[in-house]
Design a protein around this motif. Structure first.
Motif, PDB file in Angstrom:
ATOM      1  N   VAL A   1       0.894  -1.148   0.000  1.00 33.52           N
ATOM      2  CA  VAL A   1       0.000   0.000   0.000  1.00 33.52           C
ATOM      3  C   VAL A   1       0.935   1.200   0.000  1.00 33.52           C
ATOM      4  O   VAL A   1       1.898   1.243   0.761  1.00 33.52           O
ATOM      5  N   TYR A   2       0.681   2.148  -0.878  1.00 32.37           N
ATOM      6  CA  TYR A   2       1.624   3.246  -1.040  1.00 32.37           C
ATOM      7  C   TYR A   2       0.908   4.574  -1.230  1.00 32.37           C
ATOM      8  O   TYR A   2      -0.261   4.611  -1.609  1.00 32.37           O
ATOM      9  N   ILE A   3       1.641   5.641  -0.931  1.00 34.19           N
ATOM     10  CA  ILE A   3       1.128   6.994  -1.143  1.00 34.19           C
ATOM     11  C   ILE A   3       2.121   7.748  -2.018  1.00 34.19           C
ATOM     12  O   ILE A   3       3.317   7.795  -1.709  1.00 34.19           O
ATOM     13  N   MET A   4       1.594   8.321  -3.074  1.00 31.48           N
ATOM     14  CA  MET A   4       2.366   9.189  -3.968  1.00 31.48           C
ATOM     15  C   MET A   4       1.895  10.618  -3.727  1.00 31.48           C
ATOM     16  O   MET A   4       0.739  10.841  -3.372  1.00 31.48           O
ATOM     17  N   ALA A   5       2.783  11.585  -3.947  1.00 37.17           N
ATOM     18  CA  ALA A   5       2.428  12.991  -3.772  1.00 37.17           C
ATOM     19  C   ALA A   5       2.964  13.813  -4.938  1.00 37.17           C
ATOM     20  O   ALA A   5       3.977  13.466  -5.542  1.00 37.17           O
ATOM     21  N   SER A   6       2.289  14.925  -5.215  1.00 37.32           N
ATOM     22  CA  SER A   6       2.759  15.830  -6.265  1.00 37.32           C
ATOM     23  C   SER A   6       3.894  16.704  -5.745  1.00 37.32           C
ATOM     24  O   SER A   6       4.773  17.106  -6.498  1.00 37.32           O
ATOM     25  N   LYS A   7       3.862  17.008  -4.450  1.00 35.45           N
ATOM     26  CA  LYS A   7       4.887  17.795  -3.757  1.00 35.45           C
ATOM     27  C   LYS A   7       4.556  17.722  -2.278  1.00 35.45           C
ATOM     28  O   LYS A   7       3.563  17.118  -1.890  1.00 35.45           O
ATOM     29  N   ARG A   8       5.368  18.319  -1.441  1.00 32.41           N
ATOM     30  CA  ARG A   8       5.090  18.349  -0.007  1.00 32.41           C
ATOM     31  C   ARG A   8       3.721  18.987   0.218  1.00 32.41           C
ATOM     32  O   ARG A   8       3.444  20.071  -0.297  1.00 32.41           O
TER      33      ARG A   8
ATOM     34  N   GLY B   1      -2.537   3.861  -3.419  1.00 32.78           N
ATOM     35  CA  GLY B   1      -2.748   2.693  -4.252  1.00 32.78           C
ATOM     36  C   GLY B   1      -2.257   1.421  -3.586  1.00 32.78           C
ATOM     37  O   GLY B   1      -1.663   1.450  -2.515  1.00 32.78           O
ATOM     38  N   VAL B   2      -2.507   0.304  -4.266  1.00 32.15           N
ATOM     39  CA  VAL B   2      -2.054  -1.001  -3.803  1.00 32.15           C
ATOM     40  C   VAL B   2      -1.491  -1.743  -5.021  1.00 32.15           C
ATOM     41  O   VAL B   2      -1.992  -1.582  -6.135  1.00 32.15           O
ATOM     42  N   THR B   3      -0.431  -2.521  -4.810  1.00 35.71           N
ATOM     43  CA  THR B   3       0.219  -3.234  -5.909  1.00 35.71           C
ATOM     44  C   THR B   3       0.978  -4.436  -5.363  1.00 35.71           C
ATOM     45  O   THR B   3       1.284  -4.499  -4.171  1.00 35.71           O
ATOM     46  N   ASN B   4       1.335  -5.340  -6.256  1.00 32.05           N
ATOM     47  CA  ASN B   4       2.201  -6.459  -5.871  1.00 32.05           C
ATOM     48  C   ASN B   4       3.630  -6.249  -6.365  1.00 32.05           C
ATOM     49  O   ASN B   4       4.495  -7.079  -6.134  1.00 32.05           O
TER      50      ASN B   4
ATOM     51  N   GLN C   1      -7.827  -3.766   2.223  1.00 36.09           N
ATOM     52  CA  GLN C   1      -8.516  -3.125   3.350  1.00 36.09           C
ATOM     53  C   GLN C   1      -7.758  -1.894   3.842  1.00 36.09           C
ATOM     54  O   GLN C   1      -8.353  -0.870   4.148  1.00 36.09           O
ATOM     55  N   ARG C   2      -6.437  -2.006   3.914  1.00 38.31           N
ATOM     56  CA  ARG C   2      -5.625  -0.879   4.372  1.00 38.31           C
ATOM     57  C   ARG C   2      -5.721   0.283   3.386  1.00 38.31           C
ATOM     58  O   ARG C   2      -5.827   1.445   3.793  1.00 38.31           O
ATOM     59  N   GLU C   3      -5.690  -0.013   2.098  1.00 38.70           N
ATOM     60  CA  GLU C   3      -5.839   1.035   1.086  1.00 38.70           C
ATOM     61  C   GLU C   3      -7.171   1.755   1.276  1.00 38.70           C
ATOM     62  O   GLU C   3      -7.224   2.994   1.284  1.00 38.70           O
ATOM     63  N   LYS C   4      -8.243   1.007   1.442  1.00 31.95           N
ATOM     64  CA  LYS C   4      -9.561   1.612   1.636  1.00 31.95           C
ATOM     65  C   LYS C   4      -9.600   2.435   2.920  1.00 31.95           C
ATOM     66  O   LYS C   4     -10.192   3.515   2.950  1.00 31.95           O
ATOM     67  N   GLN C   5      -8.963   1.919   3.972  1.00 35.10           N
ATOM     68  CA  GLN C   5      -8.922   2.637   5.245  1.00 35.10           C
ATOM     69  C   GLN C   5      -8.227   3.988   5.076  1.00 35.10           C
ATOM     70  O   GLN C   5      -8.736   5.021   5.509  1.00 35.10           O
ATOM     71  N   LEU C   6      -7.038   3.969   4.451  1.00 37.25           N
ATOM     72  CA  LEU C   6      -6.287   5.210   4.263  1.00 37.25           C
ATOM     73  C   LEU C   6      -7.056   6.203   3.406  1.00 37.25           C
ATOM     74  O   LEU C   6      -7.032   7.409   3.665  1.00 37.25           O
TER      75      LEU C   6
END
Length: 97
Positions: A8-15, A22-25, A65-70
């Motif tokens: 489960v990961y978070i991407m950002a455009s900037k600070r 998202g979620v991925t394998n 589930q964690r992705e949905k929670q976040l």
């Protein structure tokens, strides 16, 4: 028995910018796709190219589930999670390579 790892990961455009969860394998491949605009959509449109947070599990259901929670969390809580693990908002992608 096969063991798979899911992220489960978070991407950002900037600070403090636009966030994508998202979620991925395959975290390296997926972040590469985001960074290089290989998939049309949100991250391409809003230039969300910096990996600022990730976590892993061996259970796909737990990852989803964690992705949905976040995604349901208020923005301030998401920012606090990122800052707890990545206070400088560094791009964590290079650490994965």
């Amino acid at each position: 028995m096969n063991h798979h790892t899911y992220y489960v990961y978070i991407m950002a455009s900037k600070r403090n910018g636009t966030l994508y969860i998202g979620v991925t394998n395959d975290l390296i491949r997926r972040v590469y796709e985001h960074k290089n605009n290989l998939v049309e959509g949100f991250t391409n449109r809003y230039r969300v190219h910096t990996l600022v947070y990730w976590e892993q599990t061996e259970n796909i259901e737990a990852a989803i589930q964690r992705e949905k929670q976040l995604k349901k969390w208020k923005r301030q809580r998401k920012l606090a999670l990122i800052e707890e693990y990545n206070a400088d908002w560094d791009d964590l992608y290079e650490q994965l390579l």
